[in-house]
Structure formats: C-alpha cells, structure tokens
Design an enzyme around this catalytic site. Structure first.
Site, mmCIF file in Angstrom:
data_model
loop_
_atom_site.group_PDB
_atom_site.id
_atom_site.type_symbol
_atom_site.label_atom_id
_atom_site.label_comp_id
_atom_site.label_asym_id
_atom_site.label_seq_id
_atom_site.Cartn_x
_atom_site.Cartn_y
_atom_site.Cartn_z
ATOM 1 N N ASP A 132 28.313 -55.557 69.335
ATOM 2 C CA ASP A 132 27.044 -56.370 69.885
ATOM 3 C C ASP A 132 27.478 -57.797 69.769
ATOM 4 O O ASP A 132 29.121 -57.918 70.594
ATOM 5 C CB ASP A 132 26.158 -56.836 68.790
ATOM 6 N N ASP A 189 25.712 -54.853 82.274
ATOM 7 C CA ASP A 189 25.871 -55.177 83.955
ATOM 8 C C ASP A 189 26.916 -54.145 84.394
ATOM 9 O O ASP A 189 27.310 -52.932 83.708
ATOM 10 C CB ASP A 189 26.630 -56.999 84.027
ATOM 11 N N GLU A 214 3.760 -37.474 62.044
ATOM 12 C CA GLU A 214 4.062 -38.018 62.731
ATOM 13 C C GLU A 214 5.825 -37.126 62.660
ATOM 14 O O GLU A 214 6.591 -36.921 63.888
ATOM 15 C CB GLU A 214 4.975 -40.071 62.454
ATOM 16 N N ASP A 243 15.959 -55.621 72.737
ATOM 17 C CA ASP A 243 15.788 -55.589 71.308
ATOM 18 C C ASP A 243 14.370 -55.683 71.414
ATOM 19 O O ASP A 243 13.651 -55.871 70.333
ATOM 20 C CB ASP A 243 16.106 -57.139 70.743
ATOM 21 N N ASN A 302 26.207 -61.767 70.137
ATOM 22 C CA ASN A 302 24.383 -62.132 69.717
ATOM 23 C C ASN A 302 24.406 -63.692 69.926
ATOM 24 O O ASN A 302 23.398 -64.354 69.805
ATOM 25 C CB ASN A 302 23.831 -61.746 68.082
ATOM 26 N N LYS A 343 28.190 -49.315 67.605
ATOM 27 C CA LYS A 343 27.356 -50.282 68.964
ATOM 28 C C LYS A 343 27.954 -51.974 69.083
ATOM 29 O O LYS A 343 28.635 -52.510 67.511
ATOM 30 C CB LYS A 343 26.443 -50.538 68.340
ATOM 31 N N CYS A 373 25.797 -53.986 74.162
ATOM 32 C CA CYS A 373 24.710 -54.710 73.106
ATOM 33 C C CYS A 373 24.487 -56.476 73.155
ATOM 34 O O CYS A 373 25.678 -56.680 72.558
ATOM 35 C CB CYS A 373 24.424 -54.265 71.464
ATOM 36 N N ASP A 383 23.700 -53.408 61.507
ATOM 37 C CA ASP A 383 24.297 -55.205 61.016
ATOM 38 C C ASP A 383 24.112 -54.965 59.742
ATOM 39 O O ASP A 383 23.523 -54.695 58.734
ATOM 40 C CB ASP A 383 23.722 -56.556 61.345
#
Ligand code: GLA
Length: 729
Positions: free
Chosen positions: A480, A536, A616, A550, A482, A478, A528, A369
């Site tokens: 989305d 689903d 890491e 999230d 929201n 992606k 998303c 975003d």
C-alpha cells in the site's frame, strides 16, 4: 518485417500487423514524423508535408534561403527547446554556460532483434510467444555533447509500438536536463478528441472526452504517484470514433510518479501530443559520461474503436508486462479483514474469520493494516515493521500456520514507503523522511513519506520485509501507499540536486520491489495506493493485481472498473464483495449484484463473514462456484463494454479465445415504473457457430445473437443484476 529501413538508412517504417509508424531523417538531419495509422507500404510520405513561409516561424540556418522550412511547422519525432519550434517540446537542456538550446539532428541507427530495457524501470519484455524488435535512432545535439537515443520497440502481433529515450552527456562539462518527455505524436492533418481518465480518491478513472483545439489540454500528476486524480494513459481518437468504430491511438506511460500528457493544435491546426515525466519540480544533472533514461510509452493504434484498442492493451499488459507465478496462475479468492474489523482485531477474531472463510470455500485470509508496531489507528507505527505479538496473541508464524492448517493461504498488508512521526523508526532516523530543513512538513493521513531515493532506507525496508516473510508462511502481500508526496527534499541529494528526488524516489520503489520479488518470487503481490492511486502499467510489472479503489460500492464500482478497463486488463483489478450499507456510500445493493460486479476482477470478500445470514452464506458458496466456473473467461477472455455509463443499465461481456463461451453481466442502475424492456446486443461471438443462451434457452447463430441481440424476459429491479451465458453447441 517489423522494422523496414529505406532511402540509405534515413526512412524508417515500424510495421505491426495492422499499423505503420513512419519517420524520415531529412537532408538537414531533422527526424520528421510522417505517418502513424493503418498499415501502409514502404513509400516515403514526407511529401505529404506542406511547407510554406509562415510569418514569425523562423528558419534554421541549414534552410538557407528557404523560408518555407521551419521547425515550428514540421511534424517531428524529437521536438526540442529554444531553437525555433515554439510548440510543446520533449527535451529541455541547460548547458554549462547557462544557455538553454537543444537542437538534435540525426546521426545514425541500429536495429536490435529483441525488446529494449529501460534501466531501473519496467518495460515490456519478450516472451517465447512473441519477441519484440527495437530501432535505436541516435540524435546528436548540434553544439554540445548531448546525445539522445530514441528507442522504438515493435510488437508486431500485438499492434504495439513503444517509445523511450536516453540522454547522454558526451561533453566535458555538466549538462542539466530540465525536461525529458518520452514521446511525441505529431499529426499534420485531422481532428482529434482526447480521452483522459480523471477522478479522486474512491472515485477513480472516469473517462473525459474533449476536442483538441488550440487551447492546451493537459493532465498531470505532481503527487509523486500516478494518482487517483489523473491516470498516465490517454486516447487520441477521431471525433466520430465510438466503442466499435473509428481511429484510436493509445498512449500509456510505464511510470508511477509525476507525469504529464498533453495535446494541442498549433497555429496551422496540426495536433501535437506529448507524454512523459512532468517537467515541473524536475531537473537532472548529467556529469560527463552520465546518461538519463526516460520511461517507456506504449503506443497502440486501432481502427476498431475503443474496444479494439482496449483489447490490444489488455493483451500486451497481461502478456508482456505482468510477470511471475501469478501472471497466469489462478488467483485465490481472498477475504480481507479491513472492512470487517479495521484496526480492531485480535487472534480470536482473525481465526474465526478464517474458519468461516474456509468453510465457505474462500482460499486466502489477508491480514490488513494494524498487525505491527504500535498501530491501533492510522496515527502511528508506520516504519516499525515488527509483529505486534500481543495483539496477535502469538507469533505471526503461529497465526499463519493456523490459517494454513485450514487449507487457506495467508496474506499480509505493508505500507513500506511511509513513516509515522510516532514510530521508533522516525525517532531514530528523522532524516529518513522527506522533509525540508526549516519547514514543518505537510502531513497526509498524519504520516510522512520515506526518502526512497536513499539506499539505507531501502536496505532497512528489505531487511524488515525479509525478516517478516522468512518467519511466517506468507503467500500474498498487499503493498500500500497512502498519501501524496510533498516537501520533497532529500538529505542525500541536497542543494540543486533536489530536482532529481521525485524521480529517484520512484526508481527506489522499483528497486525495492524488484529485490523483494527476487527474494520471494512466488508471492502474489497486490498493488494499492488508497485503492487505485497508483494503478499504472509500471506497477503491473510487479503486481499482477492492484486494488482498484477503496470504494467497494457495487454501483460506483461500475464506473470505476469501466474507466479502468480502457487500458488495464480485468485480471488486474482487485474487486471485493463488501457489506451494506456500503461503508463509502451508504448504499444498499443486493448481495448477488455485489458478487457479479466483483467477479469482473480479482475476486474476493471484505466484510465480517461471521455476521452474514445463512442466505448470504449460501450466496457466497454460489459466487465462489461462479468464480471457478467463469475464471478463464473473466481473467483470460476478451472483454467487451456493451454500454456506456449513461444508460439505465450497465452491461459488459467476456468471450473465450475459442469463441465457444460468452458471459454477459448486466446491472440495472436505475429503475422506472411500468419499465421499458431491456435489450442488449452481444459481441465477439463466431458468426457461424450456434449458441444456446442461458436466459431463454434459445439457439441462434452468433451472427443472429450479435445483430438481433437479446431482450431480457424480466426487467431487473434497481441495482439488481443478471449473469447470462452463451454456449456454442
Ligand atoms: C488503504 C487501502 C485500504 C486499507 C487501508 C489500511 O486505504 O486502500 O484497502 O488497506 O489503507 O490502512
């Protein structure tokens, strides 16, 4: 034969490899449900139906003097409203004269040698490997022109039976559909539990198991999405059913909007379960000749407990619902910049992330975003799908090409169905938002929802998406969504047609997704909705992976991914390694554990990799090597839940098709002093093959490993995890 018809075209068997579903149109044309369960032969089981004179359960006129024949007691395929069945019905009608009866009787049948489609909605499709077959049963309303076509699909090898229906107005006047559920399962005998999957934003899909009694059990969504709160999938099972044993029936709705699934015992202890579009806020006007199509329900039966059922759903959804290039193609390891930067990024930050990512072996950068319109926080800009070149320090093409030049793919976030009031789009087209004249609308995340039922809205969005994707090298989107819908009112479907809008909204979303994918078939789409608010079966038709939640906390993810796995394949669950303390829970878990949990999903990273330590970074390289090594297992293998969620540890396992290779993941969820040993059995190995276990190097037969199991040589500490392999030798 998958579909067997007997008794002069009135007895129907739907056979799969291991199950049978039986119906019988009796002498009055009532379509009785006589059996669903383990495979049986062709005998009519209508004689199992017990008939008796039951007080206050009336009789249809055809029954004559037979007071034992009551629609209120018979197990049926199409229970209807207002004519003497007082239980939950599937169909509600309002006729021209205002009367509300719906009484459907058998008229005939047809068999099709392939699967059926549902207009404007996803449905299971045929493949070269397996073609389904379809039984269409026509039911005619006794006193009006309403005709229902019941559609039954059979996927023999997959142990799956589907049901959908259409209602057509063959009468002269208008017909109002006030209720149209897709499926009814009636059980005359037996006790059942119902398992539903409930949750909330960032804590989705926790299984809840409840005994079905006379108190109605129902979960539903009235949010215009399938929702974080309840999922359109449920299991009915024997009270003694467990992960590995017992009768289980799955009901999975192929629909992404308002739904309900309910189960209840009637006065005589018979169980009825129904599933479909939520009747509340729903009504659909059918003019002469018009038809309404209700979404598909995927039914499956297993007598091997929940794991047997899950395997059947995983296979059917992966092979007959997911589509496109990435249905089977290997998904790239991605880095999403959301939890790394949120809205606060510029070209330097993005390219620095991309460079480091490429160096570590990450294969795609996803720009989330904030790249468009005026969008530096979540209060503005939605709808203005124009690149903010100032923020990106150049064009999107330049950014995409730079990322490609590093050998990486490039992905982009959209939220097409939304509109901010602070946007040029809203200033130009306020009537494109779902708002009710004379009322100030409810906001969610300070945004409104576009009226996706409108053709002009969809045209605008398709044009914007196309323009962006044509002008930059984009490999992934992606998609989305929201907020929940409210203030549902369309400026096109006005007046008493507003009961159609929630359904037309989701048809509009499907239409846009379909046309988008027609234009960009090679795009990898990730679904998303604030994480898993629209996880689903229908969305899997468009996006083979969906951002699971999230919540990226590795420990919370154990329960979220566990609950999701009852119906949905592991390959469909977006799962990322993120920073600690975790942004949603504040918990610190080891980097290895975050990797192990995310490996059981569509794998990626979502943190500022430039802030990682050398240690890491080393672990990232190892995790990516594991991702490649285990990809076939995790994305195509058979998945087994080895524990529930209440134990000290959570364990699950993958086994490849040939049963040569198995991978177990175990995460310690709570630690104790002076720890007790950790022992687990494994599943799914070939009993007679010999396997070496990576934990201790021991070789045993599959049979021995599955029964004797493994004791870990060291008890992991809290939140620590292990990966253990079994290889056939
Ligand atoms: C939703 C998504 C997140 C992220 C944000 C961006 O919450 O689930 O992953 O994309 O929106 O606003």
């Amino acid at each position: 034969m998958a579909i067997e018809v007997g008794m002069n075209g009135r007895l129907f068997h739907l056979h799969t490899k291991d199950s049978t579903y039986q119906m019988y149109a009796d002498e009055h044309g009532v379509l009785l449900h006589t059996y669903y369960g383990k495979r049986i032969d062709g005998e009519n089981l209508a004689d199992l139906i017990f008939q008796a004179d039951v007080g206050f359960s009336g009789n249809p006129p055809e029954a004559g003097g037979n007071r034992g024949y009551s629609l209120d007691c018979l197990p049926q395929e199409l229970p209807s409203d207002g004519v003497g069945d007082y239980r939950e019905s599937c169909i509600g009608l309002v006729h021209e004269d205002g009367s509300m009866a719906a009484d459907f009787r058998f008229e005939g049948y047809r068999i099709l040698p392939s699967s059926y489609k549902v207009k404007g909605m996803p449905a299971l499709y045929d493949t070269e490997k397996e073609t389904g077959s379809t039984l269409v049963i026509t039911m005619r309303e006794k006193a009006s022109g309403a005709v229902v076509r019941l559609l039954y699909g059979v996927f023999e090898e997959e142990n799956v039976i589907t049901r959908a229906l259409t209602v057509e107005n063959q009468g002269e006047g208008d017909l109002w559909l006030t209720k149209c559920l897709s499926c009814c399962l009636d059980f005359q005998f037996g006790e059942y539990d119902m398992i539903t999957f409930a949750g909330r934003h960032a804590m989705e899909r926790s299984p809840e198991r409840t005994r079905i009694r006379r108190t109605k059990l129902e979960v539903s969504s009235r949010r215009g999405t399938s929702s974080h709160q309840y999922n359109p999938a449920a299991i009915l099972c024997a009270p003694e059913a467990t992960e590995d044993f017992g009768d289980c029936y799955g009901m999975c709705l192929v629909y992404s909007s308002n739904f309900c699934v309910s189960a209840q015992k009637d006065q005589r202890g018979q169980t009825r379960a129904v599933m479909g579009i939520l009747p509340e806020h729903f009504s659909f006007c059918l003019r002469k000749g018009e038809a309404f199509e209700a979404p598909q329900v995927i039914l499956s039966y297993s007598d091997h407990g929940f794991s047997g059922l899950s395997h059947q759903y995983h296979r059917i959804l992966r092979e007959h619902m997911c589509r496109g290039k990435y249905q089977f193609a290997k998904r790239p390891v991605l880095l999403n910049n959301w939890e790394a930067t949120y809205f606060n990024f510029d070209k330097e930050k993005l390219t620095a992330l991309a460079k480091q990512a490429a160096e570590l072996g990450i294969e795609m950068l996803v720009l989330d975003d904030g790249w468009f319109g005026k969008r530096d926080d979540d209060n503005s800009g939605l709808g203005d799908w124009f690149v903010n070149e100032k923020k990106l320090g150049g064009t999107l093409r330049e950014l995409g090409e730079e990322i490609h030049s590093l050998g990486m793919k490039f992905g982009l976030w959209f939220e097409p169905e939304m509109i901010s009031e602070d946007s040029d789009l809203y200033r130009e087209h306020p009537d494109w938002a779902l708002t009710i004249p004379g009322r100030e609308p409810n906001r969610g995340r300070n945004q409104l929802v576009l009226d996706m039922s409108r053709e002009d809205v969809r045209e605008y969005l398709l044009e914007r998406l196309t323009d962006i994707l044509k002008n930059a090298p984009i490999d992934y989107v992606k998609w989305d969504m929201n907020r929940s819908l409210s203030d549902i009112y369309s400026h096109v479907y006005t007046g008493n047609r507003n009961g159609e809008v929630a359904h037309r909204f989701i048809l509009g979303v499907y239409d846009l997704l379909e046309r988008f994918l027609e234009r960009f078939p090679d795009i990898l789409l990730e679904g998303c909705s604030g994480g898993g608010g629209r996880f689903d079966a229908a969305m899997l038709y468009y996006s083979p992976q969906i951002w699971c939640s999230d919540n990226t906390d590795a420990v919370n993810r154990l329960s979220i991914q566990y609950g999701t796995s009852f119906f949905y394949p592991v390959s469909s669950m977006g799962a990322h390694v993120s920073a600690v303390p975790n942004h949603q829970t504040g918990r610190a878990t080891p980097f290895e554990t975050r990797g192990h949990v995310a490996l059981s999903g569509s794998f990626g990273y979502e943190l500022d990799i430039n802030k990682m330590t050398e240690e890491e970074k080393h672990l990232v390289r190892e995790q990516i090597a594991d991702f490649h090594k285990y990809y076939t297992l995790t994305h195509e293998g058979t998945y087994y839940r080895l524990t529930g969620l209440k134990e000290r540890f959570c364990a699950w396992e993958f086994v490849d098709e040939k049963q040569d290779h198995a991978l177990l993941t175990l995460v310690m969820t709570s630690a104790e002093g002076n720890p007790l040993p950790v022992h687990t059995r494994v599943k799914g190995l070939a009993p007679d093959k010999a396997y070496r276990c990576s934990e201790n190097g021991h070789v045993h037969s599959g049979r021995t490993w599955m029964n004797g199991g493994l004791t870990l040589s060291k008890v992991p500490g809290e939140y620590e995890s292990v990966l253990i392999e079994w290889e056939a030798i």
